[in-house]
Design a protein around this motif. Structure first.
Motif, short mmCIF file in Angstrom:
data_model
loop_
_atom_site.label_atom_id
_atom_site.label_comp_id
_atom_site.label_asym_id
_atom_site.label_seq_id
_atom_site.Cartn_x
_atom_site.Cartn_y
_atom_site.Cartn_z
N UNK A 1 -53.62 -80.27 -47.08
CA UNK A 1 -53.63 -79.45 -45.88
C UNK A 1 -54.12 -80.28 -44.70
N UNK A 2 -53.73 -79.87 -43.51
CA UNK A 2 -54.20 -80.52 -42.31
C UNK A 2 -55.68 -80.16 -42.11
N UNK A 3 -56.59 -81.15 -42.11
CA UNK A 3 -58.01 -80.82 -42.00
C UNK A 3 -58.41 -80.29 -40.63
N UNK A 4 -57.57 -80.51 -39.61
CA UNK A 4 -57.91 -79.98 -38.29
C UNK A 4 -57.70 -78.48 -38.25
N UNK A 5 -56.54 -78.02 -38.72
CA UNK A 5 -56.26 -76.59 -38.68
C UNK A 5 -55.14 -76.24 -39.64
N UNK A 6 -55.42 -75.25 -40.48
CA UNK A 6 -54.42 -74.73 -41.41
C UNK A 6 -54.72 -73.25 -41.61
N UNK A 7 -53.74 -72.41 -41.41
CA UNK A 7 -53.94 -70.97 -41.52
C UNK A 7 -54.49 -70.58 -42.88
N UNK A 8 -54.19 -71.35 -43.92
CA UNK A 8 -54.70 -71.04 -45.26
C UNK A 8 -56.21 -71.23 -45.35
N UNK A 9 -56.76 -72.11 -44.52
CA UNK A 9 -58.21 -72.28 -44.50
C UNK A 9 -58.90 -71.25 -43.62
N UNK A 10 -58.16 -70.70 -42.66
CA UNK A 10 -58.71 -69.68 -41.77
C UNK A 10 -58.66 -68.29 -42.40
N UNK A 11 -57.61 -68.03 -43.16
CA UNK A 11 -57.35 -66.68 -43.68
C UNK A 11 -58.54 -66.04 -44.42
N UNK A 12 -59.28 -66.76 -45.27
CA UNK A 12 -60.39 -66.11 -45.99
C UNK A 12 -61.48 -65.56 -45.08
N UNK A 13 -61.55 -66.04 -43.85
CA UNK A 13 -62.63 -65.62 -42.95
C UNK A 13 -62.21 -64.51 -42.00
N UNK A 14 -60.93 -64.15 -42.00
CA UNK A 14 -60.46 -63.13 -41.08
C UNK A 14 -61.16 -61.79 -41.29
N UNK B 1 -48.21 -77.30 -32.78
CA UNK B 1 -48.19 -76.13 -31.90
C UNK B 1 -47.97 -74.86 -32.71
N UNK B 2 -47.09 -74.93 -33.72
CA UNK B 2 -46.78 -73.76 -34.54
C UNK B 2 -48.03 -73.26 -35.27
N UNK B 3 -48.85 -74.21 -35.79
CA UNK B 3 -50.04 -73.80 -36.54
C UNK B 3 -51.08 -73.20 -35.61
N UNK C 1 -49.06 -74.72 -24.12
CA UNK C 1 -50.32 -74.38 -23.45
C UNK C 1 -50.26 -72.99 -22.84
N UNK C 2 -49.11 -72.61 -22.32
CA UNK C 2 -48.97 -71.27 -21.75
C UNK C 2 -49.18 -70.20 -22.82
N UNK C 3 -48.71 -70.46 -24.02
CA UNK C 3 -48.87 -69.50 -25.11
C UNK C 3 -50.32 -69.50 -25.62
N UNK C 4 -50.93 -70.69 -25.70
CA UNK C 4 -52.34 -70.74 -26.13
C UNK C 4 -53.20 -69.96 -25.16
N UNK C 5 -52.96 -70.15 -23.87
CA UNK C 5 -53.78 -69.52 -22.84
C UNK C 5 -53.29 -68.11 -22.46
#
Length: 295
Positions: free
Chosen positions: A203-216, A250-252, A289-293
């Motif tokens: 997995x990408x150590x910077x950001x991966x939805x699978x690492x975020x999901x358990x904390x939602x 960007x997708x992640x 950036x427009x979508x992030x912001x």
């Protein structure tokens, strides 16, 4: 019957007071587009200035210095920023201090006052005006949490802090969402460095939805106003003689943004990116950036 009515009345009163306090706390959360600045010299080029203007950024969370543990002297400042440039007048600067977690393994007596005093001195020396907030960044754990929270409370109670500042914030990492909330006005949820750095092949150590999901599941009930910070940086490492580059797609980023905002719509109010640098700006398309912001 009278006792039952009395109990009901007390419960209603407590409920009203709790609701009022919760609403009052949530009104503290600033709104708008913001960015972190993490270099040791404040100097903006034309691309960075254009970025601030293009995306309506009004707050710059600027790392003033780190606090590291010294064997002989305890917690000490390190890597202090210099101010070779000035910000546009409509940009509010938020001094941000990164504290190494081991500084909180023992009760840091007097550290809160020293940090506030140093920030005040830096602002005065560099003629930085209109500063009303301090943010503290620390990857505290269950071991260091109590000392860190005591440190934050000491800072908030400091007469020097209350004389110069009105807001205190801290960063919140995903694993900290399972702990009780810190004594601050609001937190910035750090949605980066979510994975294990040595499992980069999986997995990408910077950001991966699978690492975020358990904390939602913690987001809805986490009783602290929250902003969200997203990664736009490149992490380059050498592993066994091979150059490895990590970057969040960007997708992640947008997938994670959608997921956290679904659980906690408040995360649309104050959005940050980490961090302001021309290379990071050029790494993504303007529409990203427009979508992030987007709010």
């Amino acid at each position: 019957m009278r006792i039952e009515k009395y109990i009901i009345g007390v419960c209603l009163l407590i409920g009203l007071l709790t609701t009022g306090c919760s609403q009052q706390r949530r009104e503290v959360l600033p709104e708008g587009n913001s960015v972190y600045y993490w270099r040791t010299d404040l100097r903006l080029d034309s691309t960075e200035r254009a970025f601030l203007k293009q995306y309506g950024i009004r707050k710059l969370y600027c790392r003033y210095f780190d606090v590291v543990m010294s064997d002989s002297s305890g917690p000490m400042p390190n890597a202090t920023i210099t101010f070779s440039d000035s910000l546009p007048e409509d940009i509010e600067i938020i001094p941000t201090v990164f504290i190494m977690e081991d500084c909180m393994h023992q009760k840091p007596e007097g550290l809160a006052e020293k940090i506030v005093q140093r920030i005040v001195q830096m602002n005065e020396t560099n003629d930085i005006k209109g500063v009303r907030e301090i943010q503290i960044d620390c990857d505290y754990t269950a071991k260091s949490r109590k000392n860190y929270y005591d440190f934050l409370q000491a800072m908030a109670n400091s007469s020097l802090f209350t004389r110069h500042f009105s807001l205190l914030s801290t960063t919140i990492r995903l694993h900290q969402l399972s702990m009780r909330v810190p004594p601050v006005d609001y937190g910035v949820l750090m949605l980066y460095n979510t994975g294990h750095p040595m499992k980069f092949m999986e997995r990408n150590p910077i950001l991966d939805i699978r690492d975020v999901a358990p904390y939602l599941r913690y987001l809805e009930d986490y009783d602290l106003p929250l902003a969200a910070a997203y990664p736009v940086f490149l992490w380059q490492r050498i592993i066994q003689g091979v150059d490895i580059e990590h970057v969040a797609t960007a997708e992640e980023i947008l997938k994670v943004k959608e997921a956290v905002e679904k659980e906690r719509p408040e995360l649309k109010r104050l959005i940050l990116t980490y961090d302001l640098a021309t290379d990071n700006i050029n790494r993504y398309k303007p529409e990203t950036y427009e979508k992030i912001y987007s709010h």
